[in-house]
Design a protein around this motif. Sequence first.
Motif, PDB file in Angstrom:
ATOM      1  N   UNK A 181       0.813  -1.216   0.000  1.00  0.00           N
ATOM      2  CA  UNK A 181       0.000   0.000   0.000  1.00  0.00           C
ATOM      3  C   UNK A 181       0.849   1.271   0.000  1.00  0.00           C
ATOM      4  N   UNK A 182       1.990   1.235   0.653  1.00  0.00           N
ATOM      5  CA  UNK A 182       2.896   2.384   0.599  1.00  0.00           C
ATOM      6  C   UNK A 182       3.410   2.596  -0.822  1.00  0.00           C
ATOM      7  N   UNK A 183       3.688   1.500  -1.514  1.00  0.00           N
ATOM      8  CA  UNK A 183       4.148   1.598  -2.900  1.00  0.00           C
ATOM      9  C   UNK A 183       3.035   2.141  -3.796  1.00  0.00           C
ATOM     10  N   UNK A 184       1.795   1.732  -3.532  1.00  0.00           N
ATOM     11  CA  UNK A 184       0.675   2.215  -4.343  1.00  0.00           C
ATOM     12  C   UNK A 184       0.456   3.710  -4.134  1.00  0.00           C
ATOM     13  N   UNK A 185       0.757   4.191  -2.967  1.00  0.00           N
ATOM     14  CA  UNK A 185       0.619   5.634  -2.692  1.00  0.00           C
ATOM     15  C   UNK A 185       1.587   6.432  -3.569  1.00  0.00           C
ATOM     16  N   UNK A 186       2.791   5.920  -3.747  1.00  0.00           N
ATOM     17  CA  UNK A 186       3.774   6.571  -4.617  1.00  0.00           C
ATOM     18  C   UNK A 186       3.283   6.548  -6.067  1.00  0.00           C
ATOM     19  N   UNK A 187       2.758   5.407  -6.489  1.00  0.00           N
ATOM     20  CA  UNK A 187       2.228   5.288  -7.856  1.00  0.00           C
ATOM     21  C   UNK A 187       1.066   6.250  -8.071  1.00  0.00           C
ATOM     22  N   UNK A 188       0.224   6.406  -7.054  1.00  0.00           N
ATOM     23  CA  UNK A 188      -0.940   7.284  -7.162  1.00  0.00           C
ATOM     24  C   UNK A 188      -0.508   8.722  -7.418  1.00  0.00           C
ATOM     25  N   UNK A 189       0.540   9.165  -6.733  1.00  0.00           N
ATOM     26  CA  UNK A 189       1.038  10.532  -6.926  1.00  0.00           C
ATOM     27  C   UNK A 189       1.539  10.731  -8.355  1.00  0.00           C
ATOM     28  N   UNK A 190       2.223   9.711  -8.872  1.00  0.00           N
ATOM     29  CA  UNK A 190       2.734   9.797 -10.242  1.00  0.00           C
ATOM     30  C   UNK A 190       1.587   9.810 -11.247  1.00  0.00           C
ATOM     31  N   UNK A 191       0.576   8.984 -11.008  1.00  0.00           N
ATOM     32  CA  UNK A 191      -0.573   8.911 -11.907  1.00  0.00           C
ATOM     33  C   UNK A 191      -1.374  10.212 -11.886  1.00  0.00           C
ATOM     34  N   UNK A 192      -1.520  10.799 -10.697  1.00  0.00           N
ATOM     35  CA  UNK A 192      -2.261  12.056 -10.570  1.00  0.00           C
ATOM     36  C   UNK A 192      -1.535  13.193 -11.293  1.00  0.00           C
ATOM     37  N   UNK A 193      -0.215  13.179 -11.207  1.00  0.00           N
ATOM     38  CA  UNK A 193       0.572  14.209 -11.899  1.00  0.00           C
ATOM     39  C   UNK A 193       0.409  14.113 -13.415  1.00  0.00           C
ATOM     40  N   UNK A 194       0.062  12.904 -13.892  1.00  0.00           N
ATOM     41  CA  UNK A 194      -0.072  12.671 -15.332  1.00  0.00           C
ATOM     42  C   UNK A 194      -1.522  12.785 -15.802  1.00  0.00           C
ATOM     43  N   UNK A 195      -2.406  13.257 -14.931  1.00  0.00           N
ATOM     44  CA  UNK A 195      -3.846  13.325 -15.240  1.00  0.00           C
ATOM     45  C   UNK A 195      -4.131  14.082 -16.531  1.00  0.00           C
ATOM     46  N   UNK A 196      -3.518  15.230 -16.686  1.00  0.00           N
ATOM     47  CA  UNK A 196      -3.768  16.058 -17.869  1.00  0.00           C
ATOM     48  C   UNK A 196      -3.256  15.401 -19.141  1.00  0.00           C
ATOM     49  N   UNK A 197      -2.313  14.496 -19.016  1.00  0.00           N
ATOM     50  CA  UNK A 197      -1.806  13.792 -20.195  1.00  0.00           C
ATOM     51  C   UNK A 197      -2.679  12.618 -20.596  1.00  0.00           C
ATOM     52  N   UNK A 198      -3.515  12.153 -19.665  1.00  0.00           N
ATOM     53  CA  UNK A 198      -4.398  11.020 -19.939  1.00  0.00           C
ATOM     54  C   UNK A 198      -5.739  11.483 -20.495  1.00  0.00           C
ATOM     55  N   UNK A 199      -6.234  12.614 -19.964  1.00  0.00           N
ATOM     56  CA  UNK A 199      -7.528  13.148 -20.376  1.00  0.00           C
ATOM     57  C   UNK A 199      -7.336  14.539 -20.984  1.00  0.00           C
ATOM     58  N   UNK A 200      -7.750  14.720 -22.212  1.00  0.00           N
ATOM     59  CA  UNK A 200      -7.599  16.045 -22.832  1.00  0.00           C
ATOM     60  C   UNK A 200      -8.526  17.062 -22.178  1.00  0.00           C
ATOM     61  N   UNK A 201      -7.946  18.143 -21.736  1.00  0.00           N
ATOM     62  CA  UNK A 201      -8.687  19.246 -21.127  1.00  0.00           C
ATOM     63  C   UNK A 201      -9.654  18.758 -20.031  1.00  0.00           C
ATOM     64  N   UNK A 202      -9.150  18.079 -18.997  1.00  0.00           N
ATOM     65  CA  UNK A 202     -10.036  17.551 -17.951  1.00  0.00           C
ATOM     66  C   UNK A 202     -10.626  18.651 -17.085  1.00  0.00           C
ATOM     67  N   UNK A 203     -11.867  18.421 -16.618  1.00  0.00           N
ATOM     68  CA  UNK A 203     -12.515  19.375 -15.717  1.00  0.00           C
ATOM     69  C   UNK A 203     -11.867  19.294 -14.342  1.00  0.00           C
TER      70      UNK A 203
END
Length: 348
Positions: free
Chosen positions: A267-289
Motif C-alpha cells: 500500500x505504501x508503494x501504491x501511494x507513490x504510484x498514485x502521486x505519479x498517476x495524478x501528476x499525469x492526469x492532464x496527459x491522460x484526459x484532454x482538457x479535464x474538468x
Amino acid sequence: MKPIILSSLLLAVGCGKKPGSYDVQTKAVAEEASENVLEQADALWPQRGDKTKLGEALDLYEKAFASNPTDKYALGRLVRGWYFMGDVHESEKAAKMDAWDKAVAFGDTCLALNADYKATLEKSGSKGEAIKMSTKDDVPCIYWSASSLGKWAKLNGILQSLKHKSTFVGFMEQVEALQPDYFYGAPYRYWGAYYAVLPGFAGRDLDRSKENFDKSIGIAPEYLGTYLLLADNWARNSQNVEEFDQAVQYVLASDPEALPADLLPENQAELVKAKQLWDNRAGIFPDPAEPKPLVNQPPKKEEAPAPVEETLIPTEEAAETTDAPVDDATAPTEEIPTETPENTPAPE
C-alpha cells in the motif's frame, strides 16, 4: 480475418530471451543454508518496502530452497518477492525484465513440484493445459508467476502479451476456481486489467473489466492497488475522468498504516504510484474538468486514547465523604483514638 491477423502478429515475435530463463539452481546450490535461514528471511520479509532488505530476504529464501528443494513456501516467497522487486524497486527496463524473469523461473520450479502438472506439461507442452492439474497448495506460485509473466510481456509489447495469452488466461482461471479471494480478490483484479488492456480485435471488454474491478474492491477494499489499476486501465481506456479522479484521490487520501499490517509495503508503494498517476492526469484526459471532491473516504488510523490521570482516593476514613448517619449496629466495637501517634500524618 482476425485469426489470420493474430497468427501473423505472433509469427512476427522475435526469438529473444524467454521469460523464466533464469537458472534457479546456479546460485542456490553454491551456498549452504543455515538451520534458521528461513526464520531470518521471514524476519526481513515485512521490510520488503526497502530494496536492500528485500534483496537480503530473497537471498535467504533461495538458500532455504537450496537446502530443501521441495519447499513450496520458500519458492512462493521467491516468486512474489521478485515480482515485487520488478514492480516497485526497479525503474530501468532491463532490471525489471530480469526480476520478472527470475519470478517466472521460480514459479516454473514451484509448479513442477506437482507431479501431475509436470507430467501434463511434458506431454502437452502447454502450461495453460497443465495448470488444470494444480491444487490450492499451488495458488501462490500460480498467481505471482502469471502476474510476473504478464508484466514481462507487457513491457515487451503487445505481441509478447498475445503470445502468452493462453498461459495468462489458464493460470488466472485456475486461481479463480481454486481460491477466488486469494490475495485480496486478486483474480478479479487481474481480469479487470486484462479486459481493459486487450486490443479491440483480441477481445477488449470494458464492461466486463469494470465488473471485475468492482468485484475485487467489494472483496477487499483495503488493497489500494485495485483502485489504481481501475484508474490506469479501465478509466483511461473508457476516458472516464470522474471514475479516475475518485479512484486516485481515494488512494492519495489513504493512510497505509490504517490498513492491514501485512499490506503495508504494497500500500505504501501504491501511494507513490498514485502521486505519479495524478501528476499525469492532464496527459491522460484532454482538457479535464476540475476534479470533484472525494465521495467515499478511506479509513483513518485510530488515535491512541489519551492517558487517564489517576485520581488518588484516600483509603482511610472514606466514611467521612458522606453525611449519612452511622448505624450503631455496624459501628466499630473499639473506640478510635482521638490523638494521632507521633510522626504519623493524620488523614486529611
